[in-house]
Enzyme design. Structure first.
Site, PDB file in Angstrom:
ATOM      1  N   GLN A 228      -0.457 -13.320  -5.945  1.00 17.39           N
ATOM      2  CA  GLN A 228       0.109 -12.037  -6.354  1.00 17.39           C
ATOM      3  C   GLN A 228       1.565 -12.197  -6.803  1.00 17.39           C
ATOM      4  O   GLN A 228       2.171 -11.237  -7.260  1.00 17.39           O
ATOM      5  CB  GLN A 228       0.046 -11.047  -5.181  1.00 17.39           C
ATOM      6  N   ARG A 375      -2.257  -4.046   2.064  1.00 12.28           N
ATOM      7  CA  ARG A 375      -2.136  -2.817   1.287  1.00 12.28           C
ATOM      8  C   ARG A 375      -1.092  -1.866   1.882  1.00 12.28           C
ATOM      9  O   ARG A 375      -1.348  -0.687   2.121  1.00 12.28           O
ATOM     10  CB  ARG A 375      -3.485  -2.113   1.150  1.00 12.28           C
ATOM     11  N   CYS A 376       0.075  -2.420   2.151  1.00 10.41           N
ATOM     12  CA  CYS A 376       1.168  -1.549   2.627  1.00 10.41           C
ATOM     13  C   CYS A 376       2.490  -2.251   2.414  1.00 10.41           C
ATOM     14  O   CYS A 376       2.538  -3.445   2.195  1.00 10.41           O
ATOM     15  CB  CYS A 376       0.978  -1.175   4.079  1.00 10.41           C
ATOM     16  N   GLU A 745      -0.661   2.248  -2.201  1.00 10.79           N
ATOM     17  CA  GLU A 745      -1.019   2.039  -0.802  1.00 10.79           C
ATOM     18  C   GLU A 745      -0.969   3.293   0.046  1.00 10.79           C
ATOM     19  O   GLU A 745      -1.348   3.254   1.221  1.00 10.79           O
ATOM     20  CB  GLU A 745      -0.048   1.041  -0.190  1.00 10.79           C
TER      21      GLU A 745
END
Ligand code: CDP
Length: 791
Positions: A228, A375-376, A745
């Site tokens: 990523q 996802r945060c 998110e």
């Protein structure tokens, strides 16, 4: 004076600009099976690598005998920790200033740890050869939770670290302890809660992998990999492997999801690089599902306790939080380095609370390392879960309605920028309005009546609210860096002669739709139709330096850089327009896609005509070409808001709970692509539901990972997933060039507490205050039967 746009201004929605629910251009290849993932990379002469993992969680390595593996035809190389050590690569730094074994030398410290690697002509030979390696282990006592880890007689997990005398990997605190103590001394009521946010795994559909290709003739190393953050990896490879940075090319092609799992640098990447250097052949490593679930970055696994000081009129006076977090064998959190427990202290940002104090302690255990931002934005999921569970408990203790309690304590709309109790500065919001939209949508009063009626028949109905604002878009660079690399982002926009363009950024999409939405920002700024703009990300040889995509930072940071780059292009196009229109620049006005003469609006030139002039008819002295770069260092994080409301019914006979309705109100500022935003929210809610209802990774007493496959680690399918009812409020971000806040998110972060609060609301009056996630039916049933908490 501002001239009103003439009718010639383009219809922004028609050209796929801001606010257009433009179909995702990347889906053309994805739904046709034409995506190009790392495993699709096939290079001439390519070899295949498999990793031998430890079957035990804690053991001294007595010996490794790889001789039988070397004998297998087709095996080209067998690597062990000892051989990595000769290259100074047996250990590597983590993103949190710790070290992590690449291949074990002294001990194995978790089940699934990398022990050896085989490189062979095909992956099957490599796998067979791994099984031929004989490793003798001398087993050691295993630690699987903070209580065991902190026990005085606990075995030392990190005996490799000079000066390490216990299993604590960090302690950290933030906030004002004295002021918080005073608030508690003045409190009428003190509410307490403790909970565990269990370990879970981002589990993207595509596991991790790499294809390393070292070319001895040119000295160039190309690595196709599932990352990523390609530029961070390039920097890490340059520093760890001591290769020249300009000869390293990291390519992150299509990614089958990331969710934080693909931020860290994993041993597999490093080993494949060394293997390619040693064999002088390209080497492919593709992790299998079990390898992904047991060894790569997990999320959560924090034990949270807290107290809230309350006045009896319902005002919150202060908050205390403590966390013991389980980091596994190596402290490998991916987060801004300065914040040891991520942004856990973003808790309570949407409430007007005078003071707070947080203490955090991280411990080593014999579990896989990680602590990734699943996802945060760096542990804000844990923060918001704690916050909203605490808020509900406090409302209950005060005997107040949970919606009213929140409304009373919200930061007011006219109180921005607002300093949070832990020192962040939030930017904007309309919290009470969002809550009201949600309450109206779910018919709050009506449901309370229905619930009371149902209770008469022994039915258990509950309603749970979760409100949160989270910090998205790290940096600014003053506060946020990873290993000293400042967090900002970048865009490069090149407009070709015919008015078509290519845009590159330092972000890296993993399915969020950047190829679609980034073109919309340029369309909005320049009036070039979105379909005329090609978006490219993920190749460090071509993309400008950026920190990648995680923590919903792309729109807040790279998105802003895109707008700024487009504005630079527009400024140059204006000079070209003035030249073409034969007026001075001051006499030129802009409307979407067109410059015109202020005094004669009919006389104008399109942005495409300006582009042509940039290559064929530029005025004397003006540099040819039409392109610009922008590096954007945001002044602040963006603070979107979410209000999530669930209604549930529990079957008292089985503990099974069903979601009756779920309403989500999201305010992520200006929406670039409303359809994509809704998709992000639906996906996020599904992950929230997964964590609340079924998803966790546990370990037995020997450190065996339960949850190493999709039979044990449950991902919800469309069958289990409830329907989502989505609503929106728009409060533009005051400091973002296009007013957008991050959103990717929010629903994962805010969602879990809505489900849990709803189930706890249904259990109210049954002696239950907390059941830890996931709320499996047997846990809920046990709570009902025992009239007590279940952890
Ligand atoms: O960093 P990441 O891409 O995961 O998250 P994000 O910046 O929140 O963006 C997720 C997707 O939603 C991207 O395609 C964004 O462009 C889109 N988005 C949007 O259309 N409008 C917003 N206000 C925020 C995000």
């Amino acid at each position: 004076t501002v001239t009103e746009p003439t009718s010639r201004a383009l219809d922004e929605i028609k050209i796929g600009g801001m606010g257009a629910s433009r179909r995702r251009v990347e889906d053309n290849r994805f739904i046709r099976g034409k995506g190009h993932y790392v495993d699709d990379v096939v290079l001439p002469g390519m070899l295949h690598m498999e990793i031998l993992r430890s079957p035990v969680a804690h053991a001294r390595i007595v010996s490794i005998d790889a001789s039988a593996a070397w004998e297998i035809p087709g095996v080209r190389l067998v690597l062990t920790g000892e051989m990595m050590a000769t290259r100074n690569l047996a250990w590597m730094p983590t993103l949190s200033y710790d070290t992590q074994a690449v291949l074990a030398t002294d001990k194995v410290r978790f089940q699934g740890q990398e022990v050896a690697a085989v490189i062979a002509d095909d992956p099957y030979i490599a796998k067979d050869a791994c099984e031929a390696i004989v490793v003798e282990y001398e087993q050691l006592p295993v630690i699987v939770n903070p209580t065991q880890s902190l026990a005085p007689d606990a075995p030392l997990i990190r005996d490799d670290k000079v000066g390490q005398v216990d299993n604590v990997c960090f302690t950290w605190q933030v906030g004002d302890q004295d002021a918080t103590d005073r608030a508690f001394a003045e409190a009428d009521v003190v509410s307490r809660i403790e909970m565990h946010y269990p370990r879970s795994h981002p589990s993207p559909l595509e596991t991790c992998g790499s294809v390393a290709d070292f070319d001895r003739a040119t000295g160039k190393l190309t690595v196709y990999m599932t990352t990523q953050a390609p530029h961070i990896v390039r920097a890490a490879v340059a520093l760890i492997a001591e290769l020249p940075e300009h000869l390293i090319r990291i390519v992150s092609p299509d990614l089958g999801g990331g969710f934080g799992n693909k931020v860290p640098v994993y041993p597999g990447y490093v080993i494949s690089i060394l293997a390619s250097i040693l064999t002088e052949r390209p080497v492919k490593w593709i992790e299998d599902r079990t390898g992904n679930l047991i060894s790569t970055g997990f999320g959560r696994d924090v034990y949270l306790t807290g107290e809230m000081a309350l006045r009896k009129d319902g005002r919150i006076l202060g908050v205390r939080m403590h966390t013991d977090s389980d980091h596994g064998a190596f402290f490998g959190d991916a987060q801004p380095s300065k914040f040891k427990i991520g942004l856990l202290h973003s808790a309570f940002a949407c409430y007007d609370i005078p003071t707070a104090h947080l203490t955090a302690r991280g411990v080593y255990t014999n579990k896989a390392p990680g602590g990734v931002a699943y996802r945060c934005s760096f542990r804000v999921t844990e923060a918001m879960f704690f916050q909203e569970r605490m808020v509900q408990a406090a409302a209950d203790d005060l005997g107040m309605d949970q919606a009213e309690f929140r409304r009373l304590n919200f930061v007011r709309d006219d109180d921005f920028p607002h300093r949070t109790p832990f020192g962040f500065l939030t930017d904007s919001g309309q919290y009470a309005k969002c809550l009201q939209v949600g309450l109206d949508a779910i018919d709050y009063e009506g449901f309370l009546r229905e619930k009371a009626e149902a209770a008469k028949n022994g039915r258990l109905l509950g309603i749970g609210i979760s409100c949160m604002t989270e910090p998205l878009g790290a940096g600014n660079s003053r506060e946020y860096d990873i290993l000293g690399i400042k967090m900002f982002d970048s865009a490069e926009l090149r407009v070709h002669m015919t008015g078509k363009a290519i845009l590159r950024t330092g972000a890296k999409t993993q399915g969020q739709g950047h190829e679609t939405t980034w073109a919309q920002i340029v369309a909005h700024e320049l009036g070039i139709p979105a379909e005329d703009i090609l978006v490219e990300e993920g190749d460090t040889d071509t993309a400008p330096f950026g920190m990648g995509t995680y923590a919903s930072r792309s729109t807040p940071v790279a998105g802003a850089a895109i707008a700024m780059a487009a504005r630079k292009v527009k400024a140059k196009a204006r000079q070209l327009a003035a030249h073409l229109l034969e007026v001075s620049e001051e006499d030129v006005e802009w409307e979407l896609g067109r410059f015109y003469v202020r005094s004669a609006p009919d006389r104008g030139v399109s942005i495409q005509e300006c582009a042509m002039a940039a290559y064929s008819n530029m005025p004397d002295g003006l540099e040819p070409g039409l392109e610009a770069n922008a590096y954007y260092d945001p002044p602040n994080l963006t603070w979107p808001f979410g209000c999530y409301i669930a209604t549930v019914e529990i079957d008292p006979a089985t503990g099974v709970w069903d979601v009756l309705r779920f309403v989500a109100v999201d305010d992520c500022g200006v929406r670039i692509n409303p359809m994509i935003v809704e998709g992000q929210i639906m996906g996020g809610l599904t992950e929230a539901y997964a964590m609340a209802s079924m998803q966790f990774i546990t370990f037995d007493a020997d450190g065996n990972c339960i949850g190493s496959n999709f039979m044990d680690y449950l991902l919800p399918t469309a069958w289990e997933t409830p329907g989502w009812e989505l609503h929106e409020v728009v409060t533009p971000c005051p400091h973002h060039p296009i007013g957008a806040k991050g959103v990717g998110e929010c629903a994962t972060v805010g969602g879990p507490a809505a489900f849990v609060n709803a189930v706890m609301d249904a259990l109210k009056g049954h002696g239950v205050r907390n059941v830890d996630m996931p709320l499996l039916p047997d846990r809920v049933h046990e709570a009902l039967q025992t009239r007590g908490d279940v952890s």
